[in-house]
Design a protein around this motif. Structure first.
Motif, PDB file in Angstrom:
ATOM      1  N   SER B  68       0.795  -0.662   0.551  1.00 23.69           N
ATOM      2  CA  SER B  68       0.206  -0.327  -0.119  1.00 23.69           C
ATOM      3  C   SER B  68       0.692   1.421  -0.101  1.00 23.69           C
ATOM      4  CB  SER B  68      -1.103  -0.034   1.342  1.00 23.69           C
ATOM      5  OG  SER B  68      -1.381   1.292   0.986  1.00 23.69           O
ATOM      6  N   ARG B  69       1.593   2.395  -1.320  1.00 24.63           N
ATOM      7  CA  ARG B  69       1.467   3.223  -0.814  1.00 24.63           C
ATOM      8  C   ARG B  69       0.821   4.166  -0.869  1.00 24.63           C
ATOM      9  NH1 ARG B  69       6.397   0.790  -3.337  1.00 24.63           N
ATOM     10  NH2 ARG B  69       5.272  -0.676  -4.400  1.00 24.63           N
ATOM     11  N   ARG B  70      -0.306   4.344  -0.871  1.00 22.86           N
ATOM     12  CA  ARG B  70      -1.242   5.723  -0.315  1.00 22.86           C
ATOM     13  C   ARG B  70      -1.554   4.859   0.926  1.00 22.86           C
ATOM     14  NH1 ARG B  70      -4.798   8.011  -4.099  1.00 22.86           N
ATOM     15  NH2 ARG B  70      -4.128   7.690  -6.060  1.00 22.86           N
ATOM     16  N   PRO B  71      -1.498   6.049   2.364  1.00 21.26           N
ATOM     17  CA  PRO B  71      -2.514   5.697   3.695  1.00 21.26           C
ATOM     18  C   PRO B  71      -3.842   4.952   2.960  1.00 21.26           C
ATOM     19  CG  PRO B  71      -1.284   8.026   3.642  1.00 21.26           C
ATOM     20  CD  PRO B  71      -1.030   7.498   1.745  1.00 21.26           C
ATOM     21  N   THR B  72      -4.676   4.072   4.362  1.00 24.14           N
ATOM     22  CA  THR B  72      -5.419   4.333   3.438  1.00 24.14           C
ATOM     23  C   THR B  72      -6.260   4.992   4.747  1.00 24.14           C
ATOM     24  OG1 THR B  72      -5.673   2.639   6.147  1.00 24.14           O
ATOM     25  CG2 THR B  72      -5.896   1.533   4.188  1.00 24.14           C
ATOM     26  N   GLU B  79       3.308   5.452   8.101  1.00 22.08           N
ATOM     27  CA  GLU B  79       3.728   3.787   7.281  1.00 22.08           C
ATOM     28  C   GLU B  79       3.649   3.239   5.955  1.00 22.08           C
ATOM     29  OE1 GLU B  79       1.798   1.193   9.770  1.00 22.08           O
ATOM     30  OE2 GLU B  79       1.408   2.590  12.327  1.00 22.08           O
ATOM     31  N   VAL B  80       3.621   4.133   5.808  1.00 28.56           N
ATOM     32  CA  VAL B  80       3.563   4.155   3.747  1.00 28.56           C
ATOM     33  C   VAL B  80       5.057   3.858   3.886  1.00 28.56           C
ATOM     34  CG1 VAL B  80       1.208   4.619   3.022  1.00 28.56           C
ATOM     35  CG2 VAL B  80       3.094   6.246   2.855  1.00 28.56           C
ATOM     36  N   PRO B  81       5.492   2.656   2.396  1.00 30.81           N
ATOM     37  CA  PRO B  81       4.564   2.079   2.157  1.00 30.81           C
ATOM     38  C   PRO B  81       4.834   0.831   2.848  1.00 30.81           C
ATOM     39  CG  PRO B  81       6.896   1.855   1.336  1.00 30.81           C
ATOM     40  CD  PRO B  81       7.359   2.845   1.705  1.00 30.81           C
ATOM     41  N   GLN B  82       3.231   0.542   2.897  1.00 34.32           N
ATOM     42  CA  GLN B  82       3.387  -0.989   4.198  1.00 34.32           C
ATOM     43  C   GLN B  82       3.133  -1.636   3.300  1.00 34.32           C
ATOM     44  OE1 GLN B  82      -1.272   0.615   5.623  1.00 34.32           O
ATOM     45  NE2 GLN B  82      -0.604  -0.134   7.518  1.00 34.32           N
ATOM     46  N   TYR B  83       3.323  -2.944   3.861  1.00 32.93           N
ATOM     47  CA  TYR B  83       3.560  -4.257   3.317  1.00 32.93           C
ATOM     48  C   TYR B  83       2.247  -5.404   4.139  1.00 32.93           C
ATOM     49  CZ  TYR B  83       7.992  -2.677   1.831  1.00 32.93           C
ATOM     50  OH  TYR B  83       8.768  -2.063   1.327  1.00 32.93           O
ATOM     51  N   THR B  98       1.100  -6.598   9.381  1.00 36.99           N
ATOM     52  CA  THR B  98       1.976  -6.317   8.106  1.00 36.99           C
ATOM     53  C   THR B  98       3.315  -7.031   8.658  1.00 36.99           C
ATOM     54  OG1 THR B  98       2.111  -4.500   9.667  1.00 36.99           O
ATOM     55  CG2 THR B  98       1.316  -3.912   8.157  1.00 36.99           C
TER      56      THR B  98
END
Lengths: 147, 309
Positions: B68-72, B79-83, B98
């Motif tokens: 996830s390269r954009r935060p939710t 935290e981005v990029p988030q795995y 994560t």
């Protein structure tokens, strides 16, 4: 302080408060309690040793505070009551000479295995109102209906 | 605004408590013997509600993931990029988590993972994240982030859970010893002191229970602080802690204690668990003691909690 009058299940209401009692543990009492429990731990009678352990002075024995709360409950329940469950934890330290107030509240009345039971929340607090020893008790009380 | 954290519910609280202690707990069905996650009150396989908890190894493999390269949510921008990963635990259940301490190029489906317990001490919540089990895949910045707090447990600490000590007989309960205890605790209730006040004879105050076991020991067997070097009838779990503190006490009484009674006490290590706090690690040792009298009647069961630092 001891009430000889019996307390009956019917006389107890949820939310009822126990009459507070204030006690001051002296070093004399601590000496007698250490003797009866065969407890030679120096933090209870040797000021310098207590300070070397990072304490301000000698420390009141934790189980003595527990025993005080236990007696507070057995006084309240009367001669035919039975203390069924009891628990406490020592959260803050108590020092000799410091007034300690015991307080309590009726949390719940119900039938436990067919016997009339009451849950109490009791605690010991400092003069500043800080809870030093929170405790819970379950007592079995006689019922007027049964007697 | 602060980043939201999970709010334990009655159904999930043991799971979150487990994470606080560095353990991954899974729901276990006693009827069909399966384990499952997330925690719920009914077994998803056989619909039984006879459920317990099982400690999982905590290790597993990467089942799938997405980057996830954009935060939710704006609060997660840091935290981005988030795995975002679905991890299959060795015990079978999959959970969403994560990945941390891993460069993106090193992530592969099926890779072996181990848990990282991300503590939020103020909120008393621990988040379960995962990192590569192979340290070489963790990347440069990982070492500082994942340094585990120093544990006070030794290899044998947890092995002592459930160990029972020998049964010890206390000295006979006497009117004199009860009186000594009552005077020392300033408990002058006539029930304990005055035979005329009790038609069935006096009983000991409930807190008297352990007194007949507070035995005298020779001076040579006391440590410098005045505490006996060895505990009678119980082997304390081996720990790397220096100090023992009294943490709490709970007791259930079944029979009154009377003068002339001879009680027997049998102790057992009920649990050993570690918690990491702001001031370091603490090991909680729970010792259960069962008291019976000379007629074989159960008098009381107590649990003492000893905090070791």
């Amino acid at each position: 302080m001891n009430t000889e009058a019996q307390r009956y299940f019917e006389d107890v209401e949820e939310g009822m408060e126990l009459a507070p009692v204030t006690r001051t543990v002296t070093t004399t009492q601590m000496f007698l309690y250490s003797a009866v429990t065969r407890n030679a731990h120096r933090i209870h009678y040797e000021e310098k040793f207590a300070q070397s352990e990072g304490l301000p002075k000698v420390l009141v024995q934790g189980p003595l505070q527990g025993a005080q709360l236990s007696a507070y409950v057995t006084d309240w329940m009367g001669p035919q009551g039975f203390l069924r469950k009891f628990s406490y934890s020592n959260r803050g330290m108590a020092l000799p000479g410091q007034p300690l107030t015991l307080r309590g509240k009726v949390r719940r009345k119900y039938l436990l295995d067919g016997q009339s039971a009451v849950d109490l929340e009791v605690w010991e607090e400092s003069a500043e109102g800080q809870t030093l020893v929170p405790a819970q008790a379950t007592v079995l009380l006689p019922s007027r209906a049964a007697s | 605004m602060k980043k939201p954290l999970p709010v334990p519910t009655p159904d999930t609280r043991p799971f979150w408590n487990g994470l606080n202690e560095g353990r991954v707990l899974l729901r276990h069905c006693r009827d069909c013997d399966c384990v499952f996650h997330y925690p719920r009150t009914v077994c998803p396989d056989c619909l039984s509600s006879d459920l317990g908890w099982r400690q999982a190894s905590g290790t597993g493999t990467l089942y799938t993931y997405t980057v996830s390269r954009r935060p939710t949510h704006p609060l997660f921008a840091d935290e981005v990029p988030q795995y975002l990963a679905v991890v299959e635990l060795d015990e079978g259940p999959r959970l969403t988590s994560t990945l941390v301490n891993v460069p993106e190029a090193n992530i592969t489906i099926g890779m072996a993972l181990e848990p990282v317990f991300e503590r939020h001490d103020k909120e008393r919540i621990t988040l379960l994240r995962f990192q590569p089990a192979n340290p070489e895949l963790r990347g440069a910045q990982a070492a500082t982030q994942s340094a585990p707090a120093t544990s006070l447990l030794t290899e044998d600490s947890l092995a002592s859970i459930g160990k029972t000590g020998e049964a010890i007989r206390g000295y006979p309960v006497s009117v004199e010893e009860i009186r000594r205890f009552c005077f020392a605790t300033d408990d002058l209730n006539p029930r304990w002191l005055d035979p005329a006040a009790s038609p069935d004879g006096i009983t000991a105050p409930p807190a008297f229970l352990s007194i007949p076991f507070d035995t005298d020991v020779p001076l040579a067997e006391l440590a410098d602080d005045g505490v006996p070097l060895a505990q009678q009838g119980l082997v304390f779990p081996p720990l790397k802690a220096r100090r023992k503190l009294f943490g709490g006490y709970q007791v259930e009484y079944f029979q009154p204690i009377r003068p002339g009674d001879v009680l027997t006490r049998q102790r057992r290590i009920l649990d050993v668990h570690e918690r990491q706090g702001a001031s370091g690690s603490s090991v909680f040792v729970l010792i259960e003691a069962t008291y019976t009298n000379q007629r074989g009647e159960k008098v009381a069961v107590e649990v003492n909690t000893i905090v070791n630092r």
